[in-house]
Design an enzyme around this catalytic site. Structure first.
Site, PDB file in Angstrom:
ATOM      1  N   CYS A 149       0.742  -1.225   0.192  1.00  7.70           N
ATOM      2  CA  CYS A 149       0.517   0.157   0.127  1.00  7.70           C
ATOM      3  C   CYS A 149       0.413   0.775   0.111  1.00  7.70           C
ATOM      4  O   CYS A 149       0.791   2.389  -0.714  1.00  7.70           O
ATOM      5  CB  CYS A 149      -1.094  -0.041   1.712  1.00  7.70           C
ATOM      6  SG  CYS A 149       0.018  -0.659   3.123  1.00  7.70           S
TER       7      CYS A 149
HETATM    8  N1  LIG Z   1      -5.136  -4.593   5.016  1.00  5.24           N
HETATM    9  C1  LIG Z   1      -4.050  -3.303   3.723  1.00  5.24           C
HETATM   10  O1  LIG Z   1      -4.544  -2.381   3.608  1.00  5.24           O
HETATM   11  C2  LIG Z   1      -2.838  -4.014   3.030  1.00  5.24           C
HETATM   12  C3  LIG Z   1      -2.197  -3.706   1.746  1.00  5.24           C
HETATM   13  C4  LIG Z   1      -2.201  -3.935   1.011  1.00  5.24           C
HETATM   14  C5  LIG Z   1      -1.514  -5.234   1.023  1.00  5.24           C
HETATM   15  N2  LIG Z   1      -2.007  -6.146   1.887  1.00  5.24           N
HETATM   16  C6  LIG Z   1      -1.328  -7.578   2.520  1.00  5.24           C
HETATM   17  O2  LIG Z   1      -2.509  -8.428   2.292  1.00  5.24           O
HETATM   18  C7  LIG Z   1      -2.613  -9.793   3.295  1.00  5.24           C
HETATM   19  C8  LIG Z   1      -3.865  -9.981   3.935  1.00  5.24           C
HETATM   20  O3  LIG Z   1      -3.558  -8.533   4.809  1.00  5.24           O
HETATM   21  P1  LIG Z   1      -4.923  -7.804   5.314  1.00  5.24           P
HETATM   22  O4  LIG Z   1      -5.064  -7.080   6.281  1.00  5.24           O
HETATM   23  O5  LIG Z   1      -6.701  -8.083   4.273  1.00  5.24           O
HETATM   24  O6  LIG Z   1      -4.958  -9.288   6.602  1.00  5.24           O
HETATM   25  P2  LIG Z   1      -6.186  -9.627   7.806  1.00  5.24           P
HETATM   26  O7  LIG Z   1      -6.732  -8.881   8.015  1.00  5.24           O
HETATM   27  O8  LIG Z   1      -5.133 -10.170   8.795  1.00  5.24           O
HETATM   28  O9  LIG Z   1      -5.864 -11.151   6.647  1.00  5.24           O
HETATM   29  C9  LIG Z   1      -6.204 -11.826   7.087  1.00  5.24           C
HETATM   30  C10 LIG Z   1      -6.720 -13.190   6.585  1.00  5.24           C
HETATM   31  O10 LIG Z   1      -5.473 -14.494   6.407  1.00  5.24           O
HETATM   32  C11 LIG Z   1      -6.310 -16.056   6.285  1.00  5.24           C
HETATM   33  N3  LIG Z   1      -5.164 -16.904   6.762  1.00  5.24           N
HETATM   34  C12 LIG Z   1      -4.279 -16.590   8.118  1.00  5.24           C
HETATM   35  N4  LIG Z   1      -3.152 -17.487   7.734  1.00  5.24           N
HETATM   36  C13 LIG Z   1      -4.287 -18.117   5.971  1.00  5.24           C
HETATM   37  C14 LIG Z   1      -3.541 -19.766   6.539  1.00  5.24           C
HETATM   38  N5  LIG Z   1      -2.180 -20.195   6.718  1.00  5.24           N
HETATM   39  N6  LIG Z   1      -3.719 -20.534   5.028  1.00  5.24           N
HETATM   40  C15 LIG Z   1      -5.276 -19.456   5.002  1.00  5.24           C
HETATM   41  N7  LIG Z   1      -6.143 -18.504   4.937  1.00  5.24           N
HETATM   42  C16 LIG Z   1      -5.011 -17.736   6.337  1.00  5.24           C
HETATM   43  C17 LIG Z   1      -6.830 -15.122   7.859  1.00  5.24           C
HETATM   44  O11 LIG Z   1      -8.108 -15.927   8.304  1.00  5.24           O
HETATM   45  P3  LIG Z   1      -8.558 -16.110   9.721  1.00  5.24           P
HETATM   46  O12 LIG Z   1      -9.323 -15.031   9.846  1.00  5.24           O
HETATM   47  O13 LIG Z   1      -9.560 -17.705   9.806  1.00  5.24           O
HETATM   48  O14 LIG Z   1      -7.498 -16.524  10.455  1.00  5.24           O
HETATM   49  C18 LIG Z   1      -7.124 -13.915   7.010  1.00  5.24           C
HETATM   50  O15 LIG Z   1      -8.748 -14.310   6.160  1.00  5.24           O
HETATM   51  C19 LIG Z   1      -1.481  -9.747   3.810  1.00  5.24           C
HETATM   52  O16 LIG Z   1       0.168 -10.148   3.256  1.00  5.24           O
HETATM   53  C20 LIG Z   1      -0.950  -8.168   3.668  1.00  5.24           C
HETATM   54  O17 LIG Z   1       0.636  -7.531   4.186  1.00  5.24           O
HETATM   55  C21 LIG Z   1      -3.035  -5.732   3.766  1.00  5.24           C
END
Ligand SMILES: NC(=O)c1ccc[n+]([C@@H]2O[C@H](COP(=O)([O-])OP(=O)(O)OC[C@H]3O[C@@H](n4cnc5c(N)ncnc54)[C@H](OP(=O)(O)O)[C@@H]3O)[C@@H](O)[C@H]2O)c1
Length: 339
Positions: A149
């Site tokens: 981001c």
């Molecule tokens: N948030 C942002 O603004 C943003 C921006 C750019 C990139 N990202 C990247 O996008 C990715 C997701 O970010 P997020 O902010 O959406 O994270 P998040 O809200 O913490 O969600 C993480 C997701 O991954 C799932 N998960 C965790 N371990 C897993 C596994 N072993 N197998 C399958 N699913 C699994 C979780 O499931 P449960 O709920 O069941 O634990 C949840 O659905 C990260 O790598 C982050 O760095 C995020």
């Protein structure tokens, strides 16, 4: 029509991908999964009640292979690199929202993500999914490293100047602020309302893993740029990133000329808006959109240019850019489901 899966649908970015794809005319979501959150989507995200009957399951590679042509991985880094090689081997295409495939060498990955990369051949092959820089490569790729981001806002802000006038730049300081959804949905004391509300602070000062990503992709257009500093801050709001970028120049600059360069550079880009010189970007104008708004100002006597770049971290900074990449990979209209 393509069949699409979302891994990590119970997280903020995965939810946003689903939200966008439910409006898509040429992509059908056939598979959603998470780690601990299972069951009807509406039990995980009540706003999807009456809009989809998808059931969220624990990730099962065989099901993903059977049901999907393309997978979005919206999971933490290190999880993506375990799943991706299997999906690619089965002929699926992957758009990874994590940081696993963005830095191109194992040493850089280890230095910033503090763990060893486990899929080096695909690390080299992955395409960095910033359409404004790599649209032609994205069209042919089967693995997209969706940009971080903070780097999205920084790179879109800096690319025009770095591409056309890098010799002008003495140093770059990126003062970045993000809303709390940037940290994901996981529970953490630091992210409690009581800690965030009416508070503001810097974090990971000069240690954030997005710093080398910004350096790396700026170096692709301006190899000699060295003095780039990046400091992130946590805003007590839900979503949005605003970066104030200070560029010290070694020659006299004319703001009007630089504004023209920016307008020309992004003339045909559907999601980049260069504001008139009298305006500054605001978060509320990009929240819930895939736009990046850029404002320019200068102190010509001091050879100082100040860029301001704003995005929604969950849309252009994550899910929206990922869907934009899917559209490009499949020769769909690039703005489908994003405007
Ligand atoms: N948030 C942002 O603004 C943003 C921006 C750019 C990139 N990202 C990247 O996008 C990715 C997701 O970010 P997020 O902010 O959406 O994270 P998040 O809200 O913490 O969600 C993480 C997701 O991954 C799932 N998960 C965790 N371990 C897993 C596994 N072993 N197998 C399958 N699913 C699994 C979780 O499931 P449960 O709920 O069941 O634990 C949840 O659905 C990260 O790598 C982050 O760095 C995020």
């Amino acid at each position: 029509m393509i069949n699409v899966g979302i891994v990590g649908v119970s997280g903020y970015s995965g939810k946003e991908v689903l939200e966008l794809l439910l409006k898509h005319s040429q992509a059908r979501v056939t598979y959603v999964s998470a780690n601990n959150s299972h069951g009807k989507i509406e039990d995980i995200w009540p706003q999807f009640a009456g809009r989809t009957r998808l059931n969220c399951q624990r990730f099962d590679i065989e099901k993903a292979k059977k049901l999907c042509d393309l997978i979005f991985l919206a999971v933490p880094h290190t999880i993506s690199m375990k799943i991706t090689p299997k999906l690619l081997k089965a002929g699926l295409r992957v758009i990874d929202l994590s940081g696993d495939y963005r830095l191109k060498t194992s040493s850089l990955y280890k230095k910033w993500y503090k763990t060893t990369h486990q899929d080096l051949s695909n690390l080299k092959k992955a395409t960095y999914g910033l359409p404004e820089l790599y649209r032609e490569e994205i069209k042919k790729s089967n693995l997209i490293a969706n940009p971080g981001c903070y780097p999205t806002a920084a790179l879109i802000g800096l690319l025009p100047l770095a591409t056309t006038n890098s010799q002008l730049i003495s140093s770059i300081t990126i003062d970045a602020k993000s809303g709390v959804s940037g940290a994901g949905r996981k529970a953490s004391t630091q992210l409690l309302f009581g800690e965030l509300n009416e508070n503001f602070k810097a974090y990971k000062v000069l240690k954030h893993q997005h710093a080398p990503e910004i350096d790396l992709y700026l170096s692709k257009v301006a190899s000699k740029l060295k003095k780039i500093e990046f400091v992130p801050h946590l805003l007590p709001i839900n979503r949005g990133i605003l970066e104030t970028i200070y560029i010290r120049c070694n020659k006299t600059i004319k703001l009007k000329d630089i504004h023209q360069i920016y307008k020309r550079f992004y003339k045909t880009e559907p999601f980049v808006r260069i504001l008139p010189l009298s305006n500054q970007p605001e978060l509320k104008n990009v929240q819930h959109t895939n736009f990046c708004d850029i404002g320019l100002a200068a102190n010509e006597e001091k050879n100082l240019l100040v860029l301001t770049s704003v995005i929604d971290n969950l849309v252009k900074g994550a899910a929206g850019q990922a869907v934009q990449n899917m559209n490009i990979m499949n020769n769909f209209k690039e703005t489908e489901s994003l405007l």
